[in-house]
Design a protein around this motif. Sequence first.
Motif, short mmCIF file in Angstrom:
data_model
loop_
_atom_site.label_atom_id
_atom_site.label_comp_id
_atom_site.label_asym_id
_atom_site.label_seq_id
_atom_site.Cartn_x
_atom_site.Cartn_y
_atom_site.Cartn_z
N GLY A 180 0.66 -1.11 -0.28
CA GLY A 180 0.35 -0.33 -0.62
C GLY A 180 1.13 1.49 0.19
O GLY A 180 0.39 2.54 0.85
N THR A 236 -1.40 3.66 5.06
CA THR A 236 -1.56 2.55 5.04
C THR A 236 0.03 2.16 5.97
O THR A 236 0.28 0.85 5.71
N ASN A 261 -3.73 -1.81 6.81
CA ASN A 261 -3.34 -2.74 6.09
C ASN A 261 -4.69 -2.01 4.99
O ASN A 261 -6.06 -1.17 5.24
N LYS A 262 -4.97 -0.92 3.51
CA LYS A 262 -5.59 -0.77 3.34
C LYS A 262 -6.57 -0.94 2.92
O LYS A 262 -8.11 -0.24 2.41
N GLU A 301 -1.13 -8.70 9.31
CA GLU A 301 -2.65 -8.57 8.86
C GLU A 301 -3.76 -9.60 9.65
O GLU A 301 -4.51 -9.26 9.42
N ASP A 314 -8.55 -4.05 -3.41
CA ASP A 314 -8.87 -2.75 -3.52
C ASP A 314 -9.99 -2.58 -5.02
O ASP A 314 -10.15 -1.18 -5.07
#
Length: 274
Positions: free
Chosen positions: A25, A32, A36-37, A71, A122
């Motif tokens: 990211g 970020t 986490n994006k 994450e 995304d």
Amino acid sequence: MEGYSIDIMLYHSEMRGVIMAGGSGTRLAPLTKSVNKHLLPIFDKPLIFYPLTTLMLAGIREVALVTSPQEVANFTRLLGNGSQFGIQISYFEQQNPRGIAEGLTLTRSFIENQKIGFILGDNVFHGSGLGRQLAGYENIDGAHIFCYKVRNPRDYGVAEVDHGGKLINLHEKPDNPPSDLAVTGLYFYDEDVSEYVEKLAPSDRGELEITDLNRMYLGQGKLEMTVLSTGTAWLDTGTFSGLHDASSYIRVVQERQNSRIGDPFEAAQVQGWV
């Protein structure tokens, strides 16, 4: 449930789903730096809700989520094992960002001998009838990609078509794009995808490129393409402006239509899974 009543029907596909939510990211730093994006907000929901809902609209109930080791705990706190949505979520770790297609090597034990829907974490999709359209790929033979007309094709993978509109080649972020058709982050593959991925070699960037995988299918005459209609929205949230635009779009449509977009709780209710 008003937002989905026209879009989907009660349906359960045997197809499995993979969400790619890794990467560093860097384009969204400092947002970020610690988050986490895919956990950033898109209006009133975390970004990851939107691709997850897209797979659910296709009838997919078994999902693998690929992300970095640090994450996994954050995604687990948010999504758990998926039972609250009537689905099953498994987690796979990507130690280092080595390309989108690596997500399919990391999940081989999950996808082997399975038809799959593969989506980038995304990417936001929304459109009337989209759920029914995606559910139609349960029996896919080969691979299918979705393209969208954009003003800045240099920033994306681009589809090259002949005068009859037939797909003839794919280009990764070309300096001189042969068309304005960007390849979106949603793909459907048949059971052979694991074998194809194993044949991929790293690109000059040291990554396993999703474009190279799709070219393999194209070379076998087994890649089809759909150009998403202007009534369908595709929003790439990999930039600051993309995040802002997506949030604005979701807010405006939800408020004007009194509906919910990208809500896995509501999608699960409409599907009859919970």
